[in-house]
Enzyme design. Structure first.
Site, PDB file in Angstrom:
ATOM      1  N   ARG A 649       0.838  -1.188   0.000  1.00  0.00           N
ATOM      2  CA  ARG A 649       0.000   0.000   0.000  1.00  0.00           C
ATOM      3  C   ARG A 649       0.878   1.244   0.000  1.00  0.00           C
ATOM      4  O   ARG A 649       1.848   1.329   0.758  1.00  0.00           O
ATOM      5  CB  ARG A 649      -0.837  -0.022   1.273  1.00  0.00           C
ATOM      6  CG  ARG A 649      -1.852   1.056   1.391  1.00  0.00           C
ATOM      7  CD  ARG A 649      -2.301   1.086   2.844  1.00  0.00           C
ATOM      8  NE  ARG A 649      -3.729   1.235   2.965  1.00  0.00           N
ATOM      9  CZ  ARG A 649      -4.373   1.149   4.126  1.00  0.00           C
ATOM     10  NH1 ARG A 649      -3.709   0.856   5.229  1.00  0.00           N
ATOM     11  NH2 ARG A 649      -5.657   1.321   4.181  1.00  0.00           N
ATOM     12  N   GLU A 725      14.636   2.438  -1.178  1.00  0.00           N
ATOM     13  CA  GLU A 725      15.805   1.930  -1.903  1.00  0.00           C
ATOM     14  C   GLU A 725      15.450   1.182  -3.182  1.00  0.00           C
ATOM     15  O   GLU A 725      16.335   0.804  -3.945  1.00  0.00           O
ATOM     16  CB  GLU A 725      16.631   1.046  -0.961  1.00  0.00           C
ATOM     17  CG  GLU A 725      17.291   1.912   0.086  1.00  0.00           C
ATOM     18  CD  GLU A 725      17.895   1.138   1.243  1.00  0.00           C
ATOM     19  OE1 GLU A 725      19.061   0.769   1.146  1.00  0.00           O
ATOM     20  OE2 GLU A 725      17.197   0.928   2.252  1.00  0.00           O
TER      21      GLU A 725
HETATM   22 MO1  MOS Z   1      20.098   2.799   3.417  1.00  0.00          MO
HETATM   23  S1  MOS Z   1      21.818   2.239   2.388  1.00  0.00           S
HETATM   24  O1  MOS Z   1      19.817   1.384   4.342  1.00  0.00           O
HETATM   25  O2  MOS Z   1      20.359   4.212   4.287  1.00  0.00           O
END
Ligand code: MOS
Length: 758
Positions: A649, A725
């Site tokens: 979500r 990420e």
């Molecule tokens: Mo990220 S490389 O886990 O800040």
């Protein structure tokens, strides 16, 4: 694409109990809410670590070694000591006794980027190590005094080349307590027997951290109490670690960091905060230590290089019989991160056999560290290029090849996926991007420009680290304050957690405030692993349930809620209501005033992350890019990117889109320009500045379209997966595959600079 559906009972709750409130929607979660901290930043009112000016403050400059290994034979500070404005020149001769920093990931509270002695002796461990710290009345005086120091070294032979490091032999890599090694069946034999195969070596370079805010701290002692204004993605870890370094009670260390100008894995504890604190102690005055851009390159680690071998064997129909992903990365002996490039490969595709292995070669260099999607960002470059190469070999559409190898459970761990809709993300992305207009390699040209499109898959694990805790204080006016030792590095943490708390409490957004960025607040929470929001959200949910219990006690028998249990009650319209009978409602103002209470405070821990033991959990993406490659100059321009994400979500459409887009931009840098120039003769970083180390600037960034499935994962708090990420992951391969489609040239070494395309 699908809209949010009702959530099933969320198994991450204690005892697998259904969480009744997850059905309860007030419309805060999933909205496009602008950043609460935005206006402060625009007005310059948000104060960053190097913007505190305590009275009597001093300014620090740091001198760095220029050899990789050996000892300081002599250091002449006489001219510096008497230079104008100088207060202190600190070297290993007069630095106070300090213990090494507890190395990150060696325990749950450690934050150190390396665990070397800090200015305790004459030893040099890397080229760029701090060897002197100068304090002066102004920054300019400190910088000038630094130029007056004369050093001589006894140089020892150091391992500063990749070849020399490998020649010494490699060791198995360990990441998060796991060996980076998987063997299932005989992958070499299956590869040899496969009718179709690819086998190639891919190389990715070192990368350095270049957050917009260089690392800085303002430090002061009050007796034995240490006060640090830091730029941090780990305030509680940093406070604990500094207490170990100075051998004082953790309660005496107070670290705050309400605003951080980007972290990406780098804003933990490095030697500069420790040196600043040591100098402040000797001088008896507050210290501002702000690393220059070059200083960040010398003192703060970056991403290490990799040399990866990927081989895939496939049957006639494209199904994988063998996935081999092995290779070598480099690290220093003083850190905990072998760039774990096989992590995404462990769960990406089905195959009969696997051989995955990260080996480590050691070098005398600054400790390398985490950088956005450590492992996945560069590992998917190799894996997803290899799949594109195999699709060429099979004369098959690369998306079709991926879909044919879609696993029905985690292929190396055997656990079911909690929520995986990557095929849906691919289909939606392909349609939106115009994948069907893809031509054969080299077939599309406009003047000097060859045009191609490519795609790649990204995956990033869902984490939820133990240590999540929050305090909720509900005041008699019906407003709530949430307190948590969390971090706002620009990703929207404070905004999203305001939404989550307001949603759970049944309050308006402006009735909830989130206090964060302070080591004295509840929780030991890392803004890392894309897990901060899951860690906080689980704690907010736990605290809200505790708050309901407390409030029901206070409400007593005269309330419309009399006789109800906490499980039957949720937050609604500024108070509590029976979940399936919302007329039975009493406002917070009424409950607290009847009870004669000014406020009620609860503090709760998030339950342990048991969901991770039952499920294979990941964020997913399908990244599409279009590139134009100049046939005369070899220059590559990315003209279009689309990211199609499956990340559970989406809690805030605006901040999530910004995270995805930012990750993709960093991925464009990884694909086309980012590269640390490391002098293999002496271990010196040669391009320690933003004029020589290139990251994407505005004109390098094309329109980036972001779409998502928005399918909640019933097994995570709020149904969400991390969004921090995943964006960088897959982007490098999507660009490289597009370059191949444009030119017919397969470049396996990042970055894809023009010399490689000429
Ligand atoms: Mo990220 S490389 O886990 O800040």
């Amino acid at each position: 694409m699908k809209k949010a559906i009702e959530l099933a009972p969320d198994s991450w709750m204690p005892g697998g109990k259904p969480d009744p409130l997850i059905h309860h929607q007030h419309g805060h979660v999933g909205k496009s809410v602008s950043r609460i901290d935005g206006p402060l930043k625009v007005k310059g009112a948000a104060r960053f670590a190097a913007e505190f000016a305590p009275s009597n403050m001093t300014y620090a400059a740091v001198m760095f070694s220029t050899i990789a290994k050996g000892r300081i034979a002599s250091i002449d500070t006489s001219a510096a000591v008497t230079a104008p404005g100088v207060i202190l020149v600190m070297t290993h001769h007069n630095a106070p006794a300090m213990k090494p920093m507890p190395l990150f990931m060696t325990n749950a509270r450690a934050a150190g980027g390396d665990n070397l002695p800090i200015m305790q002796d004459d030893r040099i461990h890397w080229n760029g190590q701090p060897i002197a710290l100068l304090l002066a009345e102004t920054q300019e005086q400190a910088d000038h005094a630094k130029s007056l120091i004369r050093v001589s070294y006894e140089v020892e032979s150091a391992i500063t080349s990749f070849a020399a490091a490998k020649a010494q032999g490699t060791e198995p890599g360990m990441f998060m307590g796991e060996k980076m090694k998987v063997e299932i069946g005989d992958a070499d034999a299956a590869l040899a027997a496969a009718p179709h195969k690819v086998s190639a070596t891919y190389r990715t370079p070192r990368h350095n951290h270049n957050a917009i805010e260089p690392h800085a701290a303002t430090v002061a002692w009050d007796g034995d109490e240490l006060r640090v204004h830091d730029a941090s993605q780990a305030v509680a870890h940093t406070a604990w670690s500094l207490a170990q370094v100075f051998d004082i009670d953790e309660k005496l260390v107070h670290v705050t960091s309400p605003y951080v100008g980007g972290g990406f894995g780098s804003k933990c504890l490095w030697q500069h905060q420790v040196l600043g604190a040591a100098a402040s102690r000797i001088a008896g005055r507050p210290v501002r230590i702000a690393l220059s851009r070059e200083g960040v390159y010398r003192v703060v680690g970056g991403r290490s290089l990799t040399e990866q071998h990927v081989a895939i064997g496939a049957q006639e129909d494209g199904r994988f019989t063998s996935i081999i992903h092995t290779g070598v990365t480099v690290m220093s002996r003083q850190n905990a991160l072998p760039e774990p490039f096989i992590v995404a490969t462990r769960s990406g595709y089905a195959a009969d056999t696997f051989k995955l292995d990260v080996e480590v070669a050691y070098m005398d260099m600054l400790a390398n560290t985490f950088m956005r999607a450590p492992g996945e960002a560069v590992g998917t470059f190799a894996l997803e290029c290899a799949i594109d190469e195999l699709a060429v070999e099979l004369a098959m559409d690369p998306i079709e090849l991926r879909i044919r190898n879609e696993p029905d459970k985690d292929p190396t761990q055997g656990t079911p996926f909690s929520s995986r809709h990557i095929v849906e993300a691919y289909r939606a992305g392909a349609e939106r991007f115009g994948w069907n207009r893809r031509t054969l390699p080299g077939a599309r040209r406009e003047g000097e420009w060859l045009i191609g499109i490519g795609c790649a898959t990204g995956t990033y694990p869902y984490y939820r680290m133990p240590g999540g805790a929050v305090r909720i204080t509900l005041a008699q006016d019906g407003r709530a304050r949430v307190a948590v030792a969390a971090h706002e590095m620009g990703m929207g943490m404070s905004t999203v957690n305001t939404q989550i708390a307001a949603e759970r409490l049944g309050l308006a957004l402006d009735e909830v405030s989130v206090e964060y960025g302070d080591s004295t607040l509840p929780g030991v929470i890392l803004a890392g692993g894309s897990q901060q929001t899951a860690a906080i959200g689980a704690a907010v949910i736990a605290a809200q349930r505790l708050l309901v219990t407390e409030l029901l006690k206070l409400a007593g028998n005269d309330s419309p809620l009399a006789g109800l249990s906490a499980d039957e009650v949720g937050g609604l319209d500024g108070g509590l209501a029976k979940l399936d009978e919302q007329d039975r409602h009493e406002s917070y103002v009424s409950i607290l005033s009847r009870a004669g209470r000014n406020e009620v405070t609860v503090e709760a821990q998030a339950p342990m992350p048991m969901e991770l033991q039952h499920w294979s959990m990941h964020s997913y993406s399908a990244i599409f890019s279009e590139v134009r490659v100049n046939v005369v100059t070899g220059e590559t321009r990315v003209s279009r990117v689309l990211g199609s994400f499956d990340c559970g979500r989406i809690l805030n459409h605006k901040t999530a889109a910004s995270q995805f887009r930012g990750g993709i931009i960093m991925g464009l840098g990884l694909a086309l320009m980012e590269e640390t120039q490391f002098d293999e003769r002496n271990g010196r970083i040669m391009n320690a500045s933003l004029s020589d180390y290139h990251v994407p600037a505005h004109l390098d960034v094309p329109p980036i379209e972001i779409i998502w499935t928005d399918i909640p994962d019933p097994h995570t708090p709020m149904g969400a997966h991390g969004v921090g990420e995943i964006g960088i992951t897959g982007t490098g391969a999507a660009v490289a595959n597009a370059v191949f489609n444009a030119t017919g040239k397969r470049i396996r070494d990042l970055p894809l600079t023009l010399d490689k395309l000429m």
